[in-house]
Design an enzyme around this catalytic site. Structure first.
Site, PDB file in Angstrom:
ATOM      1  N   ASN A  99       0.906  -1.068  -0.328  1.00  0.00           N
ATOM      2  CA  ASN A  99      -0.210   0.099   0.014  1.00  0.00           C
ATOM      3  C   ASN A  99       0.625   1.172   0.088  1.00  0.00           C
ATOM      4  O   ASN A  99       1.361   1.614   0.939  1.00  0.00           O
ATOM      5  CB  ASN A  99      -0.621  -0.067   0.916  1.00  0.00           C
ATOM      6  CG  ASN A  99      -1.348   1.008   1.367  1.00  0.00           C
ATOM      7  OD1 ASN A  99      -1.251   1.691   0.304  1.00  0.00           O
ATOM      8  ND2 ASN A  99      -2.655   1.172   2.695  1.00  0.00           N
ATOM      9  N   TRP A 100       0.674   1.871  -1.064  1.00  0.00           N
ATOM     10  CA  TRP A 100       2.341   2.908  -1.519  1.00  0.00           C
ATOM     11  C   TRP A 100       1.150   4.342  -0.785  1.00  0.00           C
ATOM     12  O   TRP A 100       2.775   5.290  -0.375  1.00  0.00           O
ATOM     13  CB  TRP A 100       2.140   3.004  -2.619  1.00  0.00           C
ATOM     14  CG  TRP A 100       3.243   1.989  -3.574  1.00  0.00           C
ATOM     15  CD1 TRP A 100       3.640   1.281  -2.517  1.00  0.00           C
ATOM     16  CD2 TRP A 100       3.412   1.711  -5.064  1.00  0.00           C
ATOM     17  NE1 TRP A 100       4.447   0.589  -4.084  1.00  0.00           N
ATOM     18  CE2 TRP A 100       4.219   0.859  -5.101  1.00  0.00           C
ATOM     19  CE3 TRP A 100       3.292   2.625  -6.274  1.00  0.00           C
ATOM     20  CZ2 TRP A 100       4.031   0.612  -6.703  1.00  0.00           C
ATOM     21  CZ3 TRP A 100       3.601   2.359  -6.896  1.00  0.00           C
ATOM     22  CH2 TRP A 100       4.175   1.157  -7.310  1.00  0.00           C
ATOM     23  N   LYS A 101      -0.054   4.066  -0.523  1.00  0.00           N
ATOM     24  CA  LYS A 101      -0.718   5.765   0.240  1.00  0.00           C
ATOM     25  C   LYS A 101      -0.346   6.507  -0.480  1.00  0.00           C
ATOM     26  O   LYS A 101      -0.437   6.362  -1.994  1.00  0.00           O
ATOM     27  CB  LYS A 101       0.117   5.380   1.552  1.00  0.00           C
ATOM     28  CG  LYS A 101      -0.655   4.387   2.433  1.00  0.00           C
ATOM     29  CD  LYS A 101      -0.144   4.182   3.960  1.00  0.00           C
ATOM     30  CE  LYS A 101       0.462   3.947   4.538  1.00  0.00           C
ATOM     31  NZ  LYS A 101      -0.199   3.400   6.211  1.00  0.00           N
ATOM     32  N   HIS A 118     -10.148   0.801   4.628  1.00  0.00           N
ATOM     33  CA  HIS A 118      -8.150   1.180   5.469  1.00  0.00           C
ATOM     34  C   HIS A 118      -8.225   1.978   6.905  1.00  0.00           C
ATOM     35  O   HIS A 118      -8.850   3.133   6.553  1.00  0.00           O
ATOM     36  CB  HIS A 118      -7.377   1.486   4.846  1.00  0.00           C
ATOM     37  CG  HIS A 118      -6.005   1.675   5.309  1.00  0.00           C
ATOM     38  ND1 HIS A 118      -5.276   2.929   5.969  1.00  0.00           N
ATOM     39  CD2 HIS A 118      -4.694   0.680   5.004  1.00  0.00           C
ATOM     40  CE1 HIS A 118      -4.084   2.598   6.327  1.00  0.00           C
ATOM     41  NE2 HIS A 118      -3.884   1.357   5.623  1.00  0.00           N
ATOM     42  N   GLU A 161      -6.815   4.634   7.638  1.00  0.00           N
ATOM     43  CA  GLU A 161      -7.171   6.034   7.539  1.00  0.00           C
ATOM     44  C   GLU A 161      -8.086   6.423   6.773  1.00  0.00           C
ATOM     45  O   GLU A 161      -8.334   7.712   7.047  1.00  0.00           O
ATOM     46  CB  GLU A 161      -5.466   6.190   6.316  1.00  0.00           C
ATOM     47  CG  GLU A 161      -4.174   6.087   7.008  1.00  0.00           C
ATOM     48  CD  GLU A 161      -3.160   5.482   6.262  1.00  0.00           C
ATOM     49  OE1 GLU A 161      -2.956   5.530   5.501  1.00  0.00           O
ATOM     50  OE2 GLU A 161      -2.564   5.286   7.394  1.00  0.00           O
ATOM     51  N   GLU A 217      -5.450  -5.080  10.429  1.00  0.00           N
ATOM     52  CA  GLU A 217      -4.912  -4.064  11.387  1.00  0.00           C
ATOM     53  C   GLU A 217      -5.195  -3.194  11.943  1.00  0.00           C
ATOM     54  O   GLU A 217      -5.325  -2.052  12.068  1.00  0.00           O
ATOM     55  CB  GLU A 217      -4.354  -2.517   9.821  1.00  0.00           C
ATOM     56  CG  GLU A 217      -4.182  -3.746   8.200  1.00  0.00           C
ATOM     57  CD  GLU A 217      -3.731  -2.909   6.963  1.00  0.00           C
ATOM     58  OE1 GLU A 217      -2.616  -2.767   6.768  1.00  0.00           O
ATOM     59  OE2 GLU A 217      -4.368  -1.776   6.834  1.00  0.00           O
ATOM     60  N   GLY A 265       2.373   2.937  10.726  1.00  0.00           N
ATOM     61  CA  GLY A 265       3.188   3.633  11.117  1.00  0.00           C
ATOM     62  C   GLY A 265       3.520   3.941  11.772  1.00  0.00           C
ATOM     63  O   GLY A 265       4.609   4.565  11.929  1.00  0.00           O
ATOM     64  N   SER A 325       2.879  -2.167  10.705  1.00  0.00           N
ATOM     65  CA  SER A 325       4.294  -2.077  10.399  1.00  0.00           C
ATOM     66  C   SER A 325       5.384  -4.146  11.207  1.00  0.00           C
ATOM     67  O   SER A 325       6.275  -4.105  11.259  1.00  0.00           O
ATOM     68  CB  SER A 325       5.048  -2.105  12.109  1.00  0.00           C
ATOM     69  OG  SER A 325       4.757  -0.395  12.468  1.00  0.00           O
ATOM     70  N   GLY A 337       2.805  -0.756   4.198  1.00  0.00           N
ATOM     71  CA  GLY A 337       2.394   0.518   3.921  1.00  0.00           C
ATOM     72  C   GLY A 337       4.157   0.820   3.589  1.00  0.00           C
ATOM     73  O   GLY A 337       4.959   0.507   3.022  1.00  0.00           O
ATOM     74  N   GLY A 338       5.195   1.374   4.807  1.00  0.00           N
ATOM     75  CA  GLY A 338       5.987   1.568   4.672  1.00  0.00           C
ATOM     76  C   GLY A 338       6.985   1.024   4.378  1.00  0.00           C
ATOM     77  O   GLY A 338       7.911   1.601   2.708  1.00  0.00           O
TER      78      GLY A 338
HETATM   79  P1  PGA Z   1       1.809  -0.215   7.805  1.00  0.00           P
HETATM   80  O1  PGA Z   1       1.722   0.029   7.111  1.00  0.00           O
HETATM   81  O2  PGA Z   1       3.107  -0.952   6.870  1.00  0.00           O
HETATM   82  O3  PGA Z   1       3.564   1.101   7.276  1.00  0.00           O
HETATM   83  O4  PGA Z   1       2.173   0.175   9.065  1.00  0.00           O
HETATM   84  C1  PGA Z   1       0.284  -0.321   6.909  1.00  0.00           C
HETATM   85  C2  PGA Z   1      -0.982   0.144   6.132  1.00  0.00           C
HETATM   86  O5  PGA Z   1      -1.234   1.135   6.124  1.00  0.00           O
HETATM   87  O6  PGA Z   1      -1.620  -0.621   5.476  1.00  0.00           O
END
Ligand code: PGA
Length: 250
Positions: A9-11, A95, A97, A167, A173, A212, A233-234
Site C-alpha cells: 500500500n503505497w499510500k 483502510h 486512514e 490491521e 506506521g 509495521s 505500508g512503509g
Molecule cells: P505500515 O502500514 O506497514 O506502514 O504500518 C500498513 C498499512 O497501513 O496498510
C-alpha cells in the site's frame, strides 16, 4: 492450502520519478523464488502507468479506494467502472486512514465493498481496532462489528471473492508491530466468526496482517496458522524490503 498474498500500500507517496524505478525493481524481483501472490496498490493517478507496465508480469495491482456510487455528480471521486477500464483487479477498502482520517463509516465501507464486487474488483477489506479500543478490551467487538457490516450488506458468499486484512490501528506506521500471538488471536477470531456462517469459505479466505511489517518480523508473523501474508505500508516503498517480505511467505 491458501496461497499467501503480499500487498503493498503505497499510500499518498511518490512521484513518477520514484514510482517507476520502484515498480521496475519489484517486477524484476518477483520471480519463481517468490511463492506469494504480489499486489501493489498505488494512488489513483498512477494506475494507467502501472497497468501498462505490469501487464504480462507476475505482479498484480490495485487501487487504494473506490467510490460507493456508480457514476454521476460526485466531484473528485473515482468509480469502479473507471478502475475496471484500466484492468484494476483489487481495491483496498476500509483502510484505517479512510475510517479515521476521512470519517468513512462501516456502512460507507460496506457499500464500497459491494460496488467493487459488482464490477468484478476484489476488495481487500481492512479491519482493526484503535489503541484505546484494545486497552478497553474491545478488539473482538470492533473487528466483529466491522465484518458484520459486510456480511449484512453482501452476505457471507461475497467473501469467496475478497481478502481481509487485519490491521491494528496502533501498529500502522508506528513501528509497533502486534506480536505474532496477538495477531494470530484476532485472525483466528475472524476465521471462526465467518466459519459460523460458512466453514468452506472461512477456511479458504486469505487473511493478511498489516501494521509495521518489516523484513525482520515478517517470517514469524507469516508462520502463524491463520496469517496468510501481509498488507505492507512503509516497507513497500523500498523494493529490497518489500521483496524480502514477499520471500518471507515461502
Ligand atoms: P505500515 O502500514 O506497514 O506502514 O504500518 C500498513 C498499512 O497501513 O496498510
Amino acid at each position: 492450502m491458501r496461497k499467501p498474498i503480499v500487498a503493498g500500500n503505497w499510500k499518498m507517496n511518490g512521484t513518477q520519478e520514484s514510482i517507476v524505478p520502484l515498480l521496475d525493481r519489484v517486477i524484476a524481483g518477483v520471480d519463481t523464488s517468490v511463492n506469494a501472490q504480489v499486489i501493489v496498490c498505488s494512488p489513483y493517478i498512477y494506475i494507467p502507468l502501472i497497468a501498462g507496465k505490469i501487464a504480462d508480469t507476475a505482479v498484480e495491482f490495485g487501487s487504494q479506494n473506490i467510490s460507493e456510487f456508480e457514476s454521476g455528480a460526485y466531484t473528485g471521486e473515482i468509480s469502479a467502472q473507471m478502475l475496471k477500464d484500466f484492468d484494476c483487479e483489487y481495491v483496498i477498502i476500509g483502510h484505517s486512514e479512510r475510517r479515521h482520517v476521512f470519517g468513512e463509516t462501516d456502512q460507507n465501507i460496506a457499500d464500497k465493498y459491494k460496488k467493487a464486487q459488482e464490477h468484478g474488483i476484489i476488495p481487500i477489506l481492512c479491519v482493526g481496532e484503535l489503541l484505546e479500543e484494545r486497552e478497553a478490551d474491545k478488539t473482538a467487538e470492533v473487528v466483529i462489528r466491522q465484518i458484520d457490516a459486510i456480511l449484512s450488506t453482501s452476505g457471507v458468499e461475497s467473501l469467496q471473492n475478497a481478502i481481509i486484512a487485519y490491521e491494528p490501528v496502533w501498529a500502522i506506521g508506528t513501528g509497533k508491530t502486534a506480536t505474532p500471538e496477538q495477531a494470530e488471536e484476532v485472525h483466528k477470531l475472524i476465521r471462526e466468526t465467518i466459519a459460523k456462517q460458512n466453514g468452506t469459505i472461512a477456511s479458504s479466505l486469505r487473511i493478511l496482517y498489516g501494521g509495521s511489517v518489516k523484513p525482520s518480523n515478517a517470517a514469524e508473523l507469516f508462520a502463524m496458522e491463520d496469517i496468510d501474508g501481509g498488507l505492507i505500508g512503509g516497507a513497500s516503498l523500498e523494493s529490497e524490503d518489500f521483496l524480502a517480505i514477499c520471500k518471507a511467505t515461502n
